[in-house]
Design a protein around this motif. Structure first.
Motif, mmCIF file in Angstrom:
data_model
loop_
_atom_site.group_PDB
_atom_site.id
_atom_site.type_symbol
_atom_site.label_atom_id
_atom_site.label_comp_id
_atom_site.label_asym_id
_atom_site.label_seq_id
_atom_site.Cartn_x
_atom_site.Cartn_y
_atom_site.Cartn_z
ATOM 1 N N MET A 1 24.740 25.740 74.039
ATOM 2 C CA MET A 1 25.293 24.651 73.273
ATOM 3 C C MET A 1 25.414 25.093 71.818
ATOM 4 N N LYS A 2 26.588 24.902 71.247
ATOM 5 C CA LYS A 2 26.820 25.289 69.861
ATOM 6 C C LYS A 2 26.303 24.200 68.922
ATOM 7 N N ARG A 3 25.427 24.599 68.026
ATOM 8 C CA ARG A 3 24.920 23.678 67.005
ATOM 9 C C ARG A 3 25.641 23.896 65.679
ATOM 10 N N TYR A 4 26.119 25.101 65.475
ATOM 11 C CA TYR A 4 26.767 25.463 64.229
ATOM 12 C C TYR A 4 28.059 26.187 64.552
ATOM 13 N N LYS A 5 28.997 26.153 63.640
ATOM 14 C CA LYS A 5 30.244 26.896 63.777
ATOM 15 C C LYS A 5 30.262 27.966 62.701
ATOM 16 N N PHE A 6 30.342 29.227 63.124
ATOM 17 C CA PHE A 6 30.432 30.322 62.161
ATOM 18 C C PHE A 6 31.835 30.326 61.566
ATOM 19 N N THR A 7 31.910 30.163 60.265
ATOM 20 C CA THR A 7 33.212 30.217 59.599
ATOM 21 C C THR A 7 33.650 31.675 59.457
ATOM 22 N N THR A 8 34.922 31.868 59.219
ATOM 23 C CA THR A 8 35.441 33.218 59.003
ATOM 24 C C THR A 8 34.768 33.848 57.790
ATOM 25 N N ARG A 9 34.565 33.068 56.753
ATOM 26 C CA ARG A 9 33.907 33.582 55.542
ATOM 27 C C ARG A 9 32.482 34.034 55.852
ATOM 28 N N PHE A 10 31.746 33.225 56.643
ATOM 29 C CA PHE A 10 30.380 33.597 57.007
ATOM 30 C C PHE A 10 30.386 34.871 57.854
ATOM 31 N N LYS A 11 31.265 34.941 58.842
ATOM 32 C CA LYS A 11 31.342 36.131 59.704
ATOM 33 C C LYS A 11 31.604 37.380 58.874
ATOM 34 N N ASN A 12 32.517 37.279 57.932
ATOM 35 C CA ASN A 12 32.821 38.433 57.080
ATOM 36 C C ASN A 12 31.629 38.817 56.209
ATOM 37 N N SER A 13 30.895 37.820 55.721
ATOM 38 C CA SER A 13 29.698 38.097 54.923
ATOM 39 C C SER A 13 28.638 38.798 55.762
ATOM 40 N N VAL A 14 28.443 38.339 56.996
ATOM 41 C CA VAL A 14 27.474 38.967 57.899
ATOM 42 C C VAL A 14 27.878 40.417 58.161
ATOM 43 N N LYS A 15 29.151 40.640 58.435
ATOM 44 C CA LYS A 15 29.630 42.002 58.690
ATOM 45 C C LYS A 15 29.376 42.902 57.484
ATOM 46 N N ASP A 16 29.585 42.373 56.280
ATOM 47 C CA ASP A 16 29.340 43.159 55.059
ATOM 48 C C ASP A 16 27.853 43.507 54.926
ATOM 49 N N VAL A 17 26.987 42.523 55.131
ATOM 50 C CA VAL A 17 25.539 42.756 55.014
ATOM 51 C C VAL A 17 25.088 43.776 56.055
ATOM 52 N N MET A 18 25.525 43.600 57.294
ATOM 53 C CA MET A 18 25.116 44.520 58.360
ATOM 54 C C MET A 18 25.645 45.928 58.095
ATOM 55 N N SER A 19 26.840 46.018 57.579
ATOM 56 C CA SER A 19 27.412 47.322 57.233
ATOM 57 C C SER A 19 26.582 47.991 56.137
ATOM 58 N N ASP A 20 26.117 47.202 55.165
ATOM 59 C CA ASP A 20 25.264 47.749 54.099
ATOM 60 C C ASP A 20 23.969 48.335 54.668
ATOM 61 N N PHE A 21 23.474 47.772 55.779
ATOM 62 C CA PHE A 21 22.275 48.281 56.443
ATOM 63 C C PHE A 21 22.602 49.395 57.438
ATOM 64 N N GLY A 22 23.883 49.696 57.612
ATOM 65 C CA GLY A 22 24.287 50.756 58.533
ATOM 66 C C GLY A 22 24.412 50.302 59.977
ATOM 67 N N LEU A 23 24.460 48.989 60.223
ATOM 68 C CA LEU A 23 24.601 48.472 61.576
ATOM 69 C C LEU A 23 26.082 48.342 61.920
ATOM 70 N N ASN A 24 26.392 48.538 63.186
ATOM 71 C CA ASN A 24 27.766 48.470 63.665
ATOM 72 C C ASN A 24 27.941 47.259 64.571
ATOM 73 N N GLU A 25 29.005 46.493 64.348
ATOM 74 C CA GLU A 25 29.270 45.352 65.219
ATOM 75 C C GLU A 25 29.687 45.863 66.590
ATOM 76 N N ILE A 26 29.170 45.220 67.629
ATOM 77 C CA ILE A 26 29.551 45.585 68.988
ATOM 78 C C ILE A 26 30.051 44.340 69.712
ATOM 79 N N LYS A 27 30.823 44.567 70.742
ATOM 80 C CA LYS A 27 31.315 43.498 71.609
ATOM 81 C C LYS A 27 30.952 43.863 73.041
ATOM 82 N N THR A 28 30.631 42.850 73.836
ATOM 83 C CA THR A 28 30.340 43.078 75.247
ATOM 84 C C THR A 28 31.314 42.264 76.089
ATOM 85 N N LYS A 29 31.414 42.610 77.361
ATOM 86 C CA LYS A 29 32.325 41.897 78.268
ATOM 87 C C LYS A 29 31.924 40.438 78.421
#
Length: 118
Positions: free
Chosen positions: A1-29
Motif C-alpha cells: 500500500m502506497k502511503r507516499y508518492k515520490f515526486t520526480t524532484r525527490f527521485k532526482n535528489s535521491v539519485k544525486d545523493v546515492m551517486s555521491d556515495f557511489g551507489l548505482n540505481e538498479i531495476k528488477t523484473k
C-alpha cells in the motif's frame, strides 16, 4: 500500500545523493512503481526506498536458507531500516517514514556500515 508518492524532484535528489556515495540505481523484473533500489558496489548491499513508507537494506548471502529475496540470481537477507516502537512486552511495530526520513535512514545505514568495514 502506497502511503507516499515520490515526486520526480525527490527521485532526482535521491539519485544525486546515492551517486555521491557511489551507489548505482538498479531495476528488477518484479520491481513495482514507487520502489527505488540502489546497489552499493563497496558492500554489495542493496538499499531500497518504498512509497509504502518502508526502507530496507538487503545483504547478500551465499546460501538459499534464510533468503528474503533473490535479485538477478543473488540471494539477499532483508533488513528493515525503519524505527520501531513497542506495542507489547514482546512485540514491536515499525514506524512508517516519509520520503525524506527514508533517505536519512538509508544514508545513516550506508555510513554506519562503511565505517565498520574499514
Amino acid at each position: 500500500m502506497k502511503r507516499y508518492k515520490f515526486t520526480t524532484r525527490f527521485k532526482n535528489s535521491v539519485k544525486d545523493v546515492m551517486s555521491d556515495f557511489g551507489l548505482n540505481e538498479i531495476k528488477t523484473k518484479r520491481q513495482k512503481d514507487g520502489t527505488m533500489l540502489f546497489l552499493d558496489p563497496e558492500t554489495e548491499s542493496i538499499y531500497g526506498l518504498y512509497e509504502s513508507g518502508y526502507c530496507r537494506r538487503l545483504v547478500p548471502i551465499n546460501i538459499h536458507w534464510g533468503t528474503s529475496q533473490t535479485i538477478n540470481g543473488q540471494n539477499y537477507q532483508m533488513y528493515q531500516l525503519n524505527k520501531t516502537f513497542p506495542i507489547s512486552s514482546r512485540h514491536k511495530s515499525r514506524i512508517f517514514a516519509n520520503p525524506v526520513e527514508q533517505l536519512g535512514l538509508v544514508v545513516s545505514a550506508i555510513t554506519r556500515i562503511r565505517k565498520t568495514n574499514i
